[in-house]
Design a protein around this motif. Sequence first.
Motif, PDB file in Angstrom:
ATOM      1  N   SER A 140      14.162  30.181 -20.470  1.00 36.82           N
ATOM      2  CA  SER A 140      15.149  30.382 -21.534  1.00 36.82           C
ATOM      3  C   SER A 140      16.460  29.680 -21.198  1.00 36.82           C
ATOM      4  O   SER A 140      17.078  29.060 -22.072  1.00 36.82           O
ATOM      5  CB  SER A 140      15.413  31.870 -21.748  1.00 36.82           C
ATOM      6  N   LEU A 141      16.876  29.772 -19.965  1.00 44.45           N
ATOM      7  CA  LEU A 141      18.102  29.096 -19.542  1.00 44.45           C
ATOM      8  C   LEU A 141      17.968  27.586 -19.684  1.00 44.45           C
ATOM      9  O   LEU A 141      18.858  26.913 -20.227  1.00 44.45           O
ATOM     10  CB  LEU A 141      18.438  29.467 -18.095  1.00 44.45           C
ATOM     11  N   ILE A 142      16.851  27.058 -19.233  1.00 48.76           N
ATOM     12  CA  ILE A 142      16.626  25.610 -19.315  1.00 48.76           C
ATOM     13  C   ILE A 142      16.618  25.146 -20.770  1.00 48.76           C
ATOM     14  O   ILE A 142      17.288  24.174 -21.133  1.00 48.76           O
ATOM     15  CB  ILE A 142      15.318  25.215 -18.593  1.00 48.76           C
ATOM     16  N   PHE A 143      15.872  25.862 -21.617  1.00 53.61           N
ATOM     17  CA  PHE A 143      15.784  25.432 -23.016  1.00 53.61           C
ATOM     18  C   PHE A 143      17.083  25.651 -23.775  1.00 53.61           C
ATOM     19  O   PHE A 143      17.420  24.872 -24.666  1.00 53.61           O
ATOM     20  CB  PHE A 143      14.621  26.113 -23.729  1.00 53.61           C
ATOM     21  N   SER A 144      17.843  26.679 -23.438  1.00 54.55           N
ATOM     22  CA  SER A 144      19.129  26.860 -24.107  1.00 54.55           C
ATOM     23  C   SER A 144      20.084  25.727 -23.749  1.00 54.55           C
ATOM     24  O   SER A 144      20.833  25.238 -24.599  1.00 54.55           O
ATOM     25  CB  SER A 144      19.740  28.211 -23.758  1.00 54.55           C
ATOM     26  N   LEU A 145      20.054  25.282 -22.499  1.00 56.06           N
ATOM     27  CA  LEU A 145      20.885  24.144 -22.105  1.00 56.06           C
ATOM     28  C   LEU A 145      20.418  22.853 -22.780  1.00 56.06           C
ATOM     29  O   LEU A 145      21.244  22.050 -23.221  1.00 56.06           O
ATOM     30  CB  LEU A 145      20.890  23.987 -20.586  1.00 56.06           C
ATOM     31  N   LEU A 146      19.110  22.664 -22.861  1.00 57.50           N
ATOM     32  CA  LEU A 146      18.589  21.480 -23.548  1.00 57.50           C
ATOM     33  C   LEU A 146      18.962  21.486 -25.026  1.00 57.50           C
ATOM     34  O   LEU A 146      19.330  20.449 -25.590  1.00 57.50           O
ATOM     35  CB  LEU A 146      17.069  21.400 -23.395  1.00 57.50           C
ATOM     36  N   LEU A 147      18.868  22.632 -25.665  1.00 60.29           N
ATOM     37  CA  LEU A 147      19.216  22.716 -27.086  1.00 60.29           C
ATOM     38  C   LEU A 147      20.710  22.502 -27.307  1.00 60.29           C
ATOM     39  O   LEU A 147      21.122  21.930 -28.315  1.00 60.29           O
ATOM     40  CB  LEU A 147      18.785  24.064 -27.661  1.00 60.29           C
ATOM     41  N   LYS A 148      21.513  22.949 -26.370  1.00 63.52           N
ATOM     42  CA  LYS A 148      22.966  22.813 -26.503  1.00 63.52           C
ATOM     43  C   LYS A 148      23.431  21.381 -26.284  1.00 63.52           C
ATOM     44  O   LYS A 148      24.280  20.874 -27.023  1.00 63.52           O
ATOM     45  CB  LYS A 148      23.654  23.751 -25.489  1.00 63.52           C
ATOM     46  N   PHE A 149      22.878  20.720 -25.268  1.00 64.09           N
ATOM     47  CA  PHE A 149      23.420  19.428 -24.857  1.00 64.09           C
ATOM     48  C   PHE A 149      22.578  18.214 -25.244  1.00 64.09           C
ATOM     49  O   PHE A 149      22.906  17.096 -24.856  1.00 64.09           O
ATOM     50  CB  PHE A 149      23.662  19.429 -23.342  1.00 64.09           C
ATOM     51  N   THR A 150      21.502  18.415 -25.962  1.00 61.17           N
ATOM     52  CA  THR A 150      20.702  17.290 -26.449  1.00 61.17           C
ATOM     53  C   THR A 150      20.509  17.430 -27.949  1.00 61.17           C
ATOM     54  O   THR A 150      20.955  18.391 -28.561  1.00 61.17           O
ATOM     55  CB  THR A 150      19.323  17.219 -25.753  1.00 61.17           C
ATOM     56  N   SER A 151      19.780  16.495 -28.511  1.00 55.34           N
ATOM     57  CA  SER A 151      19.526  16.538 -29.950  1.00 55.34           C
ATOM     58  C   SER A 151      18.234  17.289 -30.289  1.00 55.34           C
ATOM     59  O   SER A 151      17.778  17.240 -31.430  1.00 55.34           O
ATOM     60  CB  SER A 151      19.467  15.117 -30.511  1.00 55.34           C
ATOM     61  N   LEU A 152      17.641  17.963 -29.314  1.00 54.92           N
ATOM     62  CA  LEU A 152      16.438  18.743 -29.577  1.00 54.92           C
ATOM     63  C   LEU A 152      16.745  19.885 -30.544  1.00 54.92           C
ATOM     64  O   LEU A 152      17.852  20.426 -30.559  1.00 54.92           O
ATOM     65  CB  LEU A 152      15.893  19.347 -28.285  1.00 54.92           C
ATOM     66  N   THR A 153      15.741  20.231 -31.332  1.00 54.78           N
ATOM     67  CA  THR A 153      15.867  21.385 -32.221  1.00 54.78           C
ATOM     68  C   THR A 153      14.830  22.421 -31.827  1.00 54.78           C
ATOM     69  O   THR A 153      13.841  22.104 -31.143  1.00 54.78           O
ATOM     70  CB  THR A 153      15.647  20.980 -33.689  1.00 54.78           C
ATOM     71  N   GLU A 154      15.041  23.645 -32.265  1.00 57.76           N
ATOM     72  CA  GLU A 154      14.090  24.716 -31.933  1.00 57.76           C
ATOM     73  C   GLU A 154      12.706  24.410 -32.475  1.00 57.76           C
ATOM     74  O   GLU A 154      11.705  24.681 -31.810  1.00 57.76           O
ATOM     75  CB  GLU A 154      14.587  26.044 -32.497  1.00 57.76           C
ATOM     76  N   SER A 155      12.644  23.857 -33.672  1.00 56.54           N
ATOM     77  CA  SER A 155      11.336  23.580 -34.266  1.00 56.54           C
ATOM     78  C   SER A 155      10.575  22.490 -33.514  1.00 56.54           C
ATOM     79  O   SER A 155       9.347  22.453 -33.564  1.00 56.54           O
ATOM     80  CB  SER A 155      11.491  23.202 -35.738  1.00 56.54           C
ATOM     81  N   SER A 156      11.291  21.618 -32.802  1.00 57.43           N
ATOM     82  CA  SER A 156      10.607  20.536 -32.080  1.00 57.43           C
ATOM     83  C   SER A 156       9.995  20.993 -30.765  1.00 57.43           C
ATOM     84  O   SER A 156       9.151  20.292 -30.203  1.00 57.43           O
ATOM     85  CB  SER A 156      11.574  19.375 -31.827  1.00 57.43           C
ATOM     86  N   ILE A 157      10.396  22.155 -30.268  1.00 58.53           N
ATOM     87  CA  ILE A 157       9.854  22.620 -28.982  1.00 58.53           C
ATOM     88  C   ILE A 157       9.097  23.942 -29.101  1.00 58.53           C
ATOM     89  O   ILE A 157       8.802  24.582 -28.096  1.00 58.53           O
ATOM     90  CB  ILE A 157      10.977  22.745 -27.929  1.00 58.53           C
ATOM     91  N   THR A 158       8.737  24.325 -30.310  1.00 58.28           N
ATOM     92  CA  THR A 158       8.047  25.595 -30.533  1.00 58.28           C
ATOM     93  C   THR A 158       6.744  25.678 -29.742  1.00 58.28           C
ATOM     94  O   THR A 158       6.477  26.685 -29.091  1.00 58.28           O
ATOM     95  CB  THR A 158       7.766  25.793 -32.039  1.00 58.28           C
ATOM     96  N   TRP A 159       5.943  24.622 -29.796  1.00 62.01           N
ATOM     97  CA  TRP A 159       4.650  24.647 -29.108  1.00 62.01           C
ATOM     98  C   TRP A 159       4.811  24.635 -27.595  1.00 62.01           C
ATOM     99  O   TRP A 159       4.023  25.244 -26.877  1.00 62.01           O
ATOM    100  CB  TRP A 159       3.775  23.487 -29.573  1.00 62.01           C
ATOM    101  N   LEU A 160       5.832  23.952 -27.122  1.00 55.64           N
ATOM    102  CA  LEU A 160       6.096  23.931 -25.685  1.00 55.64           C
ATOM    103  C   LEU A 160       6.492  25.327 -25.194  1.00 55.64           C
ATOM    104  O   LEU A 160       6.031  25.782 -24.147  1.00 55.64           O
ATOM    105  CB  LEU A 160       7.195  22.914 -25.366  1.00 55.64           C
ATOM    106  N   ILE A 161       7.305  26.008 -25.959  1.00 50.55           N
ATOM    107  CA  ILE A 161       7.722  27.365 -25.595  1.00 50.55           C
ATOM    108  C   ILE A 161       6.525  28.309 -25.618  1.00 50.55           C
ATOM    109  O   ILE A 161       6.370  29.145 -24.722  1.00 50.55           O
ATOM    110  CB  ILE A 161       8.847  27.847 -26.533  1.00 50.55           C
ATOM    111  N   LEU A 162       5.655  28.155 -26.613  1.00 48.00           N
ATOM    112  CA  LEU A 162       4.443  28.989 -26.663  1.00 48.00           C
ATOM    113  C   LEU A 162       3.559  28.722 -25.451  1.00 48.00           C
ATOM    114  O   LEU A 162       3.038  29.660 -24.827  1.00 48.00           O
ATOM    115  CB  LEU A 162       3.665  28.741 -27.952  1.00 48.00           C
ATOM    116  N   GLY A 163       3.404  27.463 -25.090  1.00 45.31           N
ATOM    117  CA  GLY A 163       2.597  27.117 -23.911  1.00 45.31           C
ATOM    118  C   GLY A 163       3.170  27.695 -22.633  1.00 45.31           C
ATOM    119  O   GLY A 163       2.435  28.216 -21.780  1.00 45.31           O
ATOM    120  N   LEU A 164       4.474  27.638 -22.489  1.00 45.98           N
ATOM    121  CA  LEU A 164       5.113  28.208 -21.297  1.00 45.98           C
ATOM    122  C   LEU A 164       5.030  29.736 -21.292  1.00 45.98           C
ATOM    123  O   LEU A 164       4.927  30.346 -20.228  1.00 45.98           O
ATOM    124  CB  LEU A 164       6.560  27.735 -21.192  1.00 45.98           C
TER     125      LEU A 164
END
Length: 127
Positions: free
Chosen positions: A25-49
């Motif tokens: 959660s910490l890693i993805f919150s930092l990625l979402l904050k400081f990159t152009s990633l969106t929540e919808s683009s990493i949904t499957w990755l989060i499910l896999g993790l």
Amino acid sequence: METKKWGKAILFGLITIFVMALVTSLIFSLLLKFTSLTESSITWLILGLSILALFIGGFVAGGNGKEKGWLIGGITAILFSLIILLFKFLGHGEIFSVQELMYHGGFLLIAMLGGIFGVNLSSSRAK
């Protein structure tokens, strides 16, 4: 005595799951904050993790319990789901949707499988 060993094993499994969830959660919150990633683009990755975290949590619980890994992994997943449900219900006044129930059912099966592997690998190392 057996209940104490199972309780300790399940607690270690739950701690493993929540530590992994906290770190990702910490890693993805930092990625979402400081990159152009969106929540919808990493949904499957989060499910896999999430699946990986439940498998590893079941594995740790089964390895520490050393018997009936499917049961120890299943109890670990059920307690995880119950804790998440309590946070969701007490924090937002909502219960699980059908989709979330399916996810948590899958988490149950994955943690049971992890528990089975944990028991089998811990017993093979003991020989």
